[in-house]
Design an enzyme around this catalytic site. Sequence first.
Site, PDB file in Angstrom:
ATOM      1  N   PRO A  10      -5.727   6.981  -0.665  1.00 10.09           N
ATOM      2  CA  PRO A  10      -6.276   8.324  -0.768  1.00 10.09           C
ATOM      3  C   PRO A  10      -5.240   9.396  -1.076  1.00 10.09           C
ATOM      4  CG  PRO A  10      -6.298   7.574   1.515  1.00 10.09           C
ATOM      5  CD  PRO A  10      -5.918   6.403   0.665  1.00 10.09           C
ATOM      6  N   ARG A  18       0.446  17.662  -5.386  1.00  7.27           N
ATOM      7  CA  ARG A  18       0.287  17.749  -3.931  1.00  7.27           C
ATOM      8  C   ARG A  18       1.648  17.668  -3.245  1.00  7.27           C
ATOM      9  NH1 ARG A  18      -0.970  13.134   0.086  1.00  7.27           N
ATOM     10  NH2 ARG A  18      -1.243  14.310   2.016  1.00  7.27           N
ATOM     11  N   TYR A  23       6.608  14.559  -2.053  1.00  5.00           N
ATOM     12  CA  TYR A  23       6.301  13.432  -2.934  1.00  5.00           C
ATOM     13  C   TYR A  23       6.921  13.524  -4.319  1.00  5.00           C
ATOM     14  CZ  TYR A  23       2.830  12.916   0.735  1.00  5.00           C
ATOM     15  OH  TYR A  23       2.217  12.798   1.959  1.00  5.00           O
ATOM     16  N   ASN A  79       0.507   1.453  -1.435  1.00  2.00           N
ATOM     17  CA  ASN A  79       0.759   2.720  -0.767  1.00  2.00           C
ATOM     18  C   ASN A  79      -0.584   3.131  -0.177  1.00  2.00           C
ATOM     19  OD1 ASN A  79       1.162   5.343   0.042  1.00  2.00           O
ATOM     20  ND2 ASN A  79       2.482   5.856  -1.690  1.00  2.00           N
ATOM     21  N   ALA A  82      -2.812   8.014   3.793  1.00  2.00           N
ATOM     22  CA  ALA A  82      -3.156   8.341   5.179  1.00  2.00           C
ATOM     23  C   ALA A  82      -3.850   7.194   5.908  1.00  2.00           C
ATOM     24  CB  ALA A  82      -4.025   9.593   5.214  1.00  2.00           C
ATOM     25  N   HIS A  85      -2.184   5.183   8.902  1.00  2.00           N
ATOM     26  CA  HIS A  85      -2.161   5.604  10.293  1.00  2.00           C
ATOM     27  C   HIS A  85      -3.520   5.498  10.972  1.00  2.00           C
ATOM     28  CE1 HIS A  85       1.405   7.212   8.456  1.00  2.00           C
ATOM     29  NE2 HIS A  85       0.664   7.984   7.691  1.00  2.00           N
ATOM     30  N   ASP A  92      -6.857  -5.693   8.972  1.00  2.00           N
ATOM     31  CA  ASP A  92      -7.626  -6.932   9.077  1.00  2.00           C
ATOM     32  C   ASP A  92      -7.876  -7.567   7.714  1.00  2.00           C
ATOM     33  OD1 ASP A  92      -7.672  -6.551  11.815  1.00  2.00           O
ATOM     34  OD2 ASP A  92      -9.788  -5.935  11.890  1.00  2.00           O
ATOM     35  N   GLU A 103       4.177  -2.922   1.861  1.00  2.00           N
ATOM     36  CA  GLU A 103       3.724  -1.564   2.176  1.00  2.00           C
ATOM     37  C   GLU A 103       4.771  -0.581   1.660  1.00  2.00           C
ATOM     38  OE1 GLU A 103       2.908   1.251   6.099  1.00  2.00           O
ATOM     39  OE2 GLU A 103       3.308  -0.878   6.384  1.00  2.00           O
ATOM     40  N   ILE A 106       6.239   6.807  -0.416  1.00  2.00           N
ATOM     41  CA  ILE A 106       7.161   7.597  -1.225  1.00  2.00           C
ATOM     42  C   ILE A 106       8.057   8.451  -0.327  1.00  2.00           C
ATOM     43  CG2 ILE A 106       7.304   9.466  -2.934  1.00  2.00           C
ATOM     44  CD1 ILE A 106       4.609   8.344  -4.075  1.00  2.00           C
ATOM     45  N   SER A 107       7.458   9.089   0.666  1.00  2.00           N
ATOM     46  CA  SER A 107       8.225   9.938   1.587  1.00  2.00           C
ATOM     47  C   SER A 107       8.645   9.117   2.810  1.00  2.00           C
ATOM     48  CB  SER A 107       7.386  11.141   2.028  1.00  2.00           C
ATOM     49  OG  SER A 107       6.321  10.728   2.865  1.00  2.00           O
ATOM     50  N   ARG A 112       8.596  12.767   9.367  1.00  2.00           N
ATOM     51  CA  ARG A 112       7.519  13.752   9.222  1.00  2.00           C
ATOM     52  C   ARG A 112       6.757  13.902  10.539  1.00  2.00           C
ATOM     53  NH1 ARG A 112       4.269  12.641   3.992  1.00  2.00           N
ATOM     54  NH2 ARG A 112       3.506  14.716   4.529  1.00  2.00           N
ATOM     55  N   ARG A 116       2.288  10.381  11.766  1.00  2.00           N
ATOM     56  CA  ARG A 116       2.616   9.510  10.635  1.00  2.00           C
ATOM     57  C   ARG A 116       3.591   8.394  11.017  1.00  2.00           C
ATOM     58  NH1 ARG A 116       0.516  12.006   6.076  1.00  2.00           N
ATOM     59  NH2 ARG A 116       0.410  14.282   6.190  1.00  2.00           N
TER      60      ARG A 116
END
Length: 146
Positions: A10, A18, A23, A79, A82, A85, A92, A103, A106-107, A112, A116
């Site tokens: 997302p 953004r 990012y 990636n 959100a 978290h 699963d 996994e 980028i940041s 942060r 997160r």
Amino acid sequence: MKKILVLNGPNLNLLGTREPEQYGRDTLADVERLCQEAGAKHGVEIECRQSNHEGVLIDWIHEAGREVAAGHMLGVVMNPGAYTHTSIALHDAIKGASVPLIELHISNVHAREEFRHHSYISPAARGIIVGLGVKGYVLAIAALVP
């Protein structure tokens, strides 16, 4: 030629606009081009997909599991955005599909906000790349190539 699936979760369709301080200015199209170049370098086909919907990402992970089992795919670079978290369902799906998954963030999520710092994805992942910008995608692809 074997394939690697690159999944972006997302809000990653908003890359480049953004929070560029987090990012960077690269767009999703730039990231996908970078992934294609990395795939060509390693002799693997790269398929890039993005969705803002958890169920769609889960379906793609299940599909990848079948492709890995059939010997057509090496694994997934993801990636999860959100969903990292919040999504036990993605955790699963990765475990259930037995898909090798890297996994990627980028940041540096650990530098942060506190919320997160926890990942539901990490325990199911083969490896994790965090905070190296979009170059992390190149490293993740290389990590899946035998």
